[in-house]
Design an enzyme around this catalytic site. Structure first.
Site, PDB file in Angstrom:
ATOM      1  N   HIS A 192       0.839  -1.201   0.000  1.00 17.23           N
ATOM      2  CA  HIS A 192       0.000   0.000   0.000  1.00 17.23           C
ATOM      3  C   HIS A 192       0.872   1.248   0.000  1.00 17.23           C
ATOM      4  CE1 HIS A 192      -3.484  -2.520   1.808  1.00 17.23           C
ATOM      5  NE2 HIS A 192      -3.428  -2.595   0.499  1.00 17.23           N
TER       6      HIS A 192
HETATM    7  C1  LIG Z   1      -0.453  -7.353  -4.260  1.00 19.43           C
HETATM    8  C2  LIG Z   1      -1.305  -6.162  -3.917  1.00 19.43           C
HETATM    9  C3  LIG Z   1      -2.517  -6.352  -3.277  1.00 19.43           C
HETATM   10  C4  LIG Z   1      -3.316  -5.254  -2.946  1.00 19.43           C
HETATM   11  N1  LIG Z   1      -4.514  -5.474  -2.327  1.00 19.43           N
HETATM   12  C5  LIG Z   1      -5.315  -4.449  -2.031  1.00 19.43           C
HETATM   13  C6  LIG Z   1      -6.586  -4.661  -1.420  1.00 19.43           C
HETATM   14  O1  LIG Z   1      -6.996  -5.797  -1.160  1.00 19.43           O
HETATM   15  N2  LIG Z   1      -7.350  -3.582  -1.120  1.00 19.43           N
HETATM   16  C7  LIG Z   1      -6.935  -2.302  -1.372  1.00 19.43           C
HETATM   17  O2  LIG Z   1      -7.671  -1.349  -1.067  1.00 19.43           O
HETATM   18  N3  LIG Z   1      -5.743  -2.068  -1.948  1.00 19.43           N
HETATM   19  C8  LIG Z   1      -4.940  -3.108  -2.299  1.00 19.43           C
HETATM   20  N4  LIG Z   1      -3.728  -2.889  -2.883  1.00 19.43           N
HETATM   21  C9  LIG Z   1      -3.306  -1.511  -3.123  1.00 19.43           C
HETATM   22  C10 LIG Z   1      -3.964  -0.935  -4.379  1.00 19.43           C
HETATM   23  O3  LIG Z   1      -3.854  -1.889  -5.427  1.00 19.43           O
HETATM   24  C11 LIG Z   1      -3.190   0.343  -4.750  1.00 19.43           C
HETATM   25  O4  LIG Z   1      -3.254   1.272  -3.654  1.00 19.43           O
HETATM   26  C12 LIG Z   1      -3.790   1.024  -5.966  1.00 19.43           C
HETATM   27  O5  LIG Z   1      -3.867   0.129  -7.053  1.00 19.43           O
HETATM   28  C13 LIG Z   1      -2.880   2.179  -6.354  1.00 19.43           C
HETATM   29  O6  LIG Z   1      -3.424   2.769  -7.516  1.00 19.43           O
HETATM   30  P1  LIG Z   1      -2.522   3.670  -8.410  1.00 19.43           P
HETATM   31  O7  LIG Z   1      -3.420   4.154  -9.516  1.00 19.43           O
HETATM   32  O8  LIG Z   1      -1.811   4.665  -7.574  1.00 19.43           O
HETATM   33  O9  LIG Z   1      -1.364   2.709  -8.999  1.00 19.43           O
HETATM   34  P2  LIG Z   1      -1.492   1.387  -9.880  1.00 19.43           P
HETATM   35  O10 LIG Z   1      -2.791   0.681  -9.651  1.00 19.43           O
HETATM   36  O11 LIG Z   1      -0.207   0.657  -9.635  1.00 19.43           O
HETATM   37  O12 LIG Z   1      -1.551   1.934 -11.381  1.00 19.43           O
HETATM   38  C14 LIG Z   1      -0.392   2.400 -12.049  1.00 19.43           C
HETATM   39  C15 LIG Z   1      -0.615   2.124 -13.516  1.00 19.43           C
HETATM   40  O13 LIG Z   1       0.395   2.827 -14.271  1.00 19.43           O
HETATM   41  C16 LIG Z   1       0.870   1.942 -15.257  1.00 19.43           C
HETATM   42  N5  LIG Z   1       2.207   2.413 -15.610  1.00 19.43           N
HETATM   43  C17 LIG Z   1       3.351   2.311 -14.894  1.00 19.43           C
HETATM   44  N6  LIG Z   1       4.383   2.866 -15.545  1.00 19.43           N
HETATM   45  C18 LIG Z   1       3.869   3.341 -16.708  1.00 19.43           C
HETATM   46  C19 LIG Z   1       4.434   4.018 -17.810  1.00 19.43           C
HETATM   47  N7  LIG Z   1       5.711   4.344 -17.849  1.00 19.43           N
HETATM   48  N8  LIG Z   1       3.623   4.334 -18.833  1.00 19.43           N
HETATM   49  C20 LIG Z   1       2.291   4.038 -18.799  1.00 19.43           C
HETATM   50  N9  LIG Z   1       1.711   3.393 -17.775  1.00 19.43           N
HETATM   51  C21 LIG Z   1       2.497   3.049 -16.747  1.00 19.43           C
HETATM   52  C22 LIG Z   1       0.847   0.572 -14.623  1.00 19.43           C
HETATM   53  O14 LIG Z   1       0.828  -0.441 -15.599  1.00 19.43           O
HETATM   54  C23 LIG Z   1      -0.472   0.641 -13.868  1.00 19.43           C
HETATM   55  O15 LIG Z   1      -1.582   0.261 -14.648  1.00 19.43           O
HETATM   56  C24 LIG Z   1      -2.901  -3.951  -3.252  1.00 19.43           C
HETATM   57  C25 LIG Z   1      -1.679  -3.754  -3.908  1.00 19.43           C
HETATM   58  C26 LIG Z   1      -0.896  -4.843  -4.246  1.00 19.43           C
HETATM   59  C27 LIG Z   1       0.404  -4.627  -4.983  1.00 19.43           C
END
Ligand SMILES: Cc1cc2nc3c(=O)[nH]c(=O)nc-3n(C[C@H](O)[C@H](O)[C@H](O)COP(=O)(O)OP(=O)(O)OC[C@H]3O[C@@H](n4cnc5c(N)ncnc54)[C@H](O)[C@@H]3O)c2cc1C
Length: 80
Positions: free
Chosen positions: A19
Site C-alpha cells: 500500500h
Molecule cells: C499485491 C497487492 C494487493 C493489494 N490489495 C489491495 C486490497 O486488497 N485492497 C486495497 O484497497 N488495496 C490493495 N492494494 C493496493 C492498491 O492496489 C493500490 O493502492 C492502488 O492500485 C494504487 O493505484 P494507483 O493508480 O496509484 O497505482 P497502480 O494501480 O499501480 O496503477 C499504475 C498504472 O500505471 C501503469 N504504468 C506504470 N508505468 C507506466 C508508464 N511508464 N507508462 C504508462 N503506464 C504506466 C501501470 O501499468 C499501472 O496500470 C494492493 C496492492 C498490491 C500490490
C-alpha cells in the site's frame, strides 16, 4: 528486548504490505508536490491522480482512496 534488537526485528519482518503512498504528496506547504487541486506545483497543465498524492500512510487499504482521488480529478478536469 533492547533497541538494536527491535530495529533488527523490524528490518527483518516488517513490509509495506503493498500500500505504497505519498511519493507526490498533496499539500499546501513547500514539501508538497501537488496542491489540493492535484496540480503539480511549479508546472502548468499537469496533475497527478493516484496513490502517490496521499499525504500520509493510511491505516487501512488504499484502493478506495485512489478511486476517490480519481473521481475528484475527473470533477476538477470538468471544472465541476
Ligand atoms: C499485491 C497487492 C494487493 C493489494 N490489495 C489491495 C486490497 O486488497 N485492497 C486495497 O484497497 N488495496 C490493495 N492494494 C493496493 C492498491 O492496489 C493500490 O493502492 C492502488 O492500485 C494504487 O493505484 P494507483 O493508480 O496509484 O497505482 P497502480 O494501480 O499501480 O496503477 C499504475 C498504472 O500505471 C501503469 N504504468 C506504470 N508505468 C507506466 C508508464 N511508464 N507508462 C504508462 N503506464 C504506466 C501501470 O501499468 C499501472 O496500470 C494492493 C496492492 C498490491 C500490490
Amino acid at each position: 528486548m533492547d533497541e538494536p534488537s527491535i530495529a533488527a526485528h523490524a528490518r527483518t519482518h516488517f513490509t509495506s504490505y503493498c500500500h505504497l503512498v505519498g511519493t507526490c504528496m498533496m499539500g499546501e506547504d513547500d514539501a508538497a508536490v501537488v496542491d489540493s487541486q492535484l496540480r503539480v506545483r511549479g508546472l502548468a497543465g499537469l496533475r497527478v491522480a493516484d496513490a502517490s498524492v496521499i499525504p500520509s500512510i493510511p491505516s487501512g487499504n488504499t484502493n478506495a482512496t485512489v478511486y476517490a482521488i480519481a473521481e475528484r480529478a475527473a470533477e476538477l478536469l470538468r471544472g465541476a
